[in-house]
Design a protein around this motif. Sequence first.
Motif, short mmCIF file in Angstrom:
data_model
loop_
_atom_site.label_atom_id
_atom_site.label_comp_id
_atom_site.label_asym_id
_atom_site.label_seq_id
_atom_site.Cartn_x
_atom_site.Cartn_y
_atom_site.Cartn_z
N THR A 1 0.98 -0.89 0.17
CA THR A 1 0.01 0.16 -0.18
C THR A 1 0.61 1.07 0.19
O THR A 1 0.69 2.39 -0.10
CB THR A 1 -0.99 0.13 0.99
OG1 THR A 1 0.07 -0.01 2.70
CG2 THR A 1 -1.74 -0.95 0.89
N ASP A 2 2.01 1.25 -0.16
CA ASP A 2 2.80 1.78 -0.04
C ASP A 2 3.10 3.14 -1.33
O ASP A 2 2.89 2.48 -2.36
CB ASP A 2 4.17 1.85 0.08
CG ASP A 2 4.46 1.89 2.13
OD1 ASP A 2 3.69 1.90 2.89
OD2 ASP A 2 5.68 0.92 3.09
N SER A 3 3.72 4.42 -1.10
CA SER A 3 3.85 5.37 -2.16
C SER A 3 5.54 5.37 -2.59
O SER A 3 5.66 6.30 -1.91
CB SER A 3 2.39 5.99 -2.27
OG SER A 3 0.98 5.64 -2.41
N PHE A 4 5.49 5.71 -3.27
CA PHE A 4 7.02 6.44 -4.14
C PHE A 4 7.17 7.43 -4.97
O PHE A 4 6.53 7.33 -5.86
CB PHE A 4 7.87 5.41 -4.29
CG PHE A 4 8.37 4.61 -3.37
CD1 PHE A 4 9.26 4.50 -1.97
CD2 PHE A 4 7.06 3.29 -2.67
CE1 PHE A 4 9.71 3.76 -0.92
CE2 PHE A 4 7.95 2.33 -2.26
CZ PHE A 4 9.26 3.16 -1.29
N ASP A 5 7.36 8.72 -4.60
CA ASP A 5 7.52 9.64 -5.56
C ASP A 5 8.36 9.34 -6.80
O ASP A 5 9.11 9.60 -7.08
CB ASP A 5 7.80 11.22 -4.83
CG ASP A 5 7.67 12.29 -6.08
OD1 ASP A 5 7.18 12.09 -7.35
OD2 ASP A 5 8.49 13.21 -5.31
N ALA A 6 7.58 9.19 -7.93
CA ALA A 6 8.30 8.84 -9.07
C ALA A 6 8.15 10.49 -10.24
O ALA A 6 8.24 10.18 -11.37
CB ALA A 6 8.04 7.75 -10.04
N SER A 7 8.13 11.48 -10.39
CA SER A 7 7.67 12.35 -10.38
C SER A 7 8.97 13.17 -11.23
O SER A 7 8.64 14.24 -12.49
CB SER A 7 7.20 13.45 -9.49
OG SER A 7 7.79 13.66 -8.92
N LYS A 8 10.35 12.85 -10.80
CA LYS A 8 11.16 13.65 -11.23
C LYS A 8 12.61 12.78 -10.87
O LYS A 8 12.40 11.67 -10.33
CB LYS A 8 11.70 14.72 -9.71
CG LYS A 8 10.87 15.45 -9.91
CD LYS A 8 11.11 16.13 -9.20
CE LYS A 8 10.35 18.08 -8.99
NZ LYS A 8 10.92 19.29 -7.76
N PRO A 9 13.00 12.76 -12.35
CA PRO A 9 14.14 11.71 -12.67
C PRO A 9 15.72 11.89 -11.07
O PRO A 9 15.68 12.93 -10.04
CB PRO A 9 15.01 12.15 -13.33
CG PRO A 9 14.59 13.06 -13.98
CD PRO A 9 13.38 13.99 -12.96
N ILE A 10 15.78 10.73 -10.65
CA ILE A 10 16.92 10.85 -9.70
C ILE A 10 18.66 11.46 -10.32
O ILE A 10 19.02 10.48 -10.93
CB ILE A 10 16.84 9.57 -9.27
CG1 ILE A 10 16.19 9.32 -8.31
CG2 ILE A 10 18.17 9.56 -7.52
CD1 ILE A 10 15.60 7.75 -8.23
N ARG A 11 19.37 11.94 -9.33
CA ARG A 11 20.78 12.14 -10.06
C ARG A 11 21.90 12.29 -9.20
O ARG A 11 21.61 13.00 -7.82
CB ARG A 11 20.79 14.09 -10.13
CG ARG A 11 20.11 14.56 -11.83
CD ARG A 11 20.08 15.88 -12.15
NE ARG A 11 19.77 15.80 -13.31
CZ ARG A 11 17.55 16.33 -13.78
NH1 ARG A 11 17.28 16.20 -12.38
NH2 ARG A 11 17.29 16.61 -14.45
N ILE A 12 23.25 10.96 -8.84
CA ILE A 12 23.68 10.85 -7.96
C ILE A 12 24.37 10.31 -8.97
O ILE A 12 24.72 10.03 -10.19
CB ILE A 12 22.95 9.53 -7.18
CG1 ILE A 12 23.84 8.87 -6.98
CG2 ILE A 12 22.54 8.18 -8.95
CD1 ILE A 12 23.80 8.63 -6.20
N GLY A 13 25.74 11.27 -8.92
CA GLY A 13 27.19 10.17 -9.06
C GLY A 13 27.54 10.72 -10.78
O GLY A 13 28.09 10.17 -11.67
N GLY A 14 26.91 11.98 -10.65
CA GLY A 14 26.82 12.80 -12.46
C GLY A 14 25.75 11.70 -13.27
O GLY A 14 26.10 12.11 -14.53
#
Length: 582
Positions: A325-338
Motif C-alpha cells: 500500500t506504500d507509494s513513492f514519488d516518481a515525478s522527477k529523475p534521480i541525479r547521482i554521481g553524474g
Amino acid sequence: MSFLSRIMVVKSKAHFNAGGNNNRSAGAGGQSFEGTRKRSGSQARSRVAVMICCFGVAYAVIGGRLVQYGMASPETVSSISPADRLMASRPDIVDRNGEILATDIRTVSLYAEPNRIVDADEAVEMLATVLPDLDRRDIYRKLTSKSRFQWLKRQLTPKQQSRILALGIPGVGFRPEKRRFYPGGPTASHIVGYVNIDNRGISGMERYIDNQGLADLAAIGMTSDAKLEPVRLSIDLRVQAIVRDVVKDGMEKYKAISAGAVVLNVHTGEVLGMASYPDFDPNNPAEGAEEGWLNRMSNGTFEMGSTFKSFTLAMALDSGKVKLTDSFDASKPIRIGGFTIHDFHGKHRVLTVPEIFQYSSNIGTAKMADVIGIEGHKEFLTRMGLLTRLETELPEVKTPSQPAVWKKINSITISYGHGVSTTPLQTAVAAAALLNGGKLINPTFLPRSREEADEIAKMVVKPSTVDAMRYLYKLNGNDGSGRNALVPGFNVGGKTGTANKVVNGRYSNTLNFNAFVSGFPIDNPDYVVLTFIDAPQTGKGGGRTAGSNAAPMVGEIIRRSAALLGVKPKFGDDGSALLVSY
C-alpha cells in the motif's frame, strides 16, 4: 654336551684363530688391503655413473616421445589400445519418458601397419576412390612412417568398409569401435552435450557422466561391451522440442543474434526443457564451433534488465520496511554521481508499489532499494543465488559478475537490472523461489521428487512475500508489459526486462537484451518459463522491447506445452466455465 653347545664352542675357537692370524699379518697385509678398498670404491662410483646415464637416456627417450605425441594430430595417437577397449560402452541417455537422446552404435575404423605396406602411392590412390575427402599427403606420410600403427579414418560406414575390403590393400585393416549417435540431432544439444572421437564426454550431461567415474573406469579398462543402465534426465523431449522450436523461430522472426528459453518446475527444480540458439548438432559438433557451442542459458551472463525489479520489490516487501500500500514519488529523475536515472515511459507522479511494478518505474524501484541500503541489497541478492555460481549437473555454468565495491550508485542501477550480470537460468531459479512458497531450489537435469527437493531447499523469503509477488506478476501479466504472453485458459503472470546492451564499454541506445520471466498458472504456479532474445531488430507491433518479442515467445511455449505438462486450462472468473466451440 648338547648340539647347540658344541656349535657355540666351535664358533668361539674359529673366532680366536681368526683374530690371531690377523694380528700376525697386520703389518704385512695392510698395504694390500688398502689397495683393494680403493679399487672397490672406484668400481662403485663407476657403476653409479653408468646407472645415472642409463636413467637419463631412458627419461630423454620418454620425454622425446611425449613431445612427438603432443605435436602429432589427434588421430595419430588417440585410442591405440586393445580392440575390446575401443568397444567400451557408454550408457544411453534418455528423457524422463524413456525416449532416447543418446546411444552407442557399432562402427569400424580404418588403420594401417606401415611396415606391411607394399606400395604407398598405390594404396593412397585406391583409398581415395572410396574416401575422396582424405588428405592424400597426410595419408602418404602415415603409410611411409616407421611406426607400426596409424589411424587412417575413424568411424566408417558399413558401405565404406565393404568397398575398402574389396580393394584388397595389404597392411590395411579395421578395428571395431563405438560411435555416439544422437537421434534428435540439435534438439537438446546443450543439455545432452557431445563426445569426442574416442567416445569421451566433452560437454553437457555426457561430460557429467564421465566426471561421475565413467572416464576413470574406461581409462583403466574396467568398462566393457556390456549394456549399461540408461541415464534418465529430467527433460521432456516433447517440451524440449517445443522450446527449441520457439527459440529458433523467435531469433529468426525478430532478427536477433541469439535467443534462449527454459521451462522449470518450481517445486522440484527440474528442468523440463532448455534451449539456447544458435546451437549445434552433436552428431557433427564441429559445424557449430563458431557460435553454437556456447550455452547462453547457463554459460552466458547478461544484465537481465527490469526482470531484476522482481527481486528488488521482493526484497523491500520481505524486509517489512515497504508494504504493497506504500507509494513513492516518481515525478522527477534521480541525479547521482553524474548520472541521471529516469523512467522509460514515465508517469511523472507518485506511484504505488503495484504501479511501480506495472509501469516498470526505475525511479520508484531505485527508491525502494535505497530504503533497504547497500549491504541489505547485496545480502538479499546473494541469498537468492544471483551473485554466486549456480550449482547443477551441467559443467558449463558461468559465475555472475558484480561490482568489486558496492556504492550507492551501484545499488540503484542494480535495482532495475544494470550493473550485475547473471545467467538466464539462475534468474529463472531465483524467480521460482518468489512463486513456490519462498524455497530456493538448485536446478537439476536429473529426475527429482518433491520430497527430495524439500530436503535441499532453502527458505529465502516469507510466504507473505510470495503472495505479494504472485499478485504483482498477475497484475503485470494482465494489465502491464506481459500482456503479449497471455494464453486463454492459462493464467500467465510475469515481468519483462529490456536492458540496453553494452557495446565497447558504453550502453547502446539502439541494441537491447530483452527477457521475460513468468509463472503459470500464476494463482498457484507449477512452472516458471523464462525467455531472452539478444539484440532483436523488431517485435510484435514493430517494437523492440521485451513485451513485443520475449513475452510472445513465452506465450507460444505455454500454449504448445501446457497440456503436455499436465496443466489444465481454466475459464471464467472462478475457473469453472468450459470453453465451448460451435
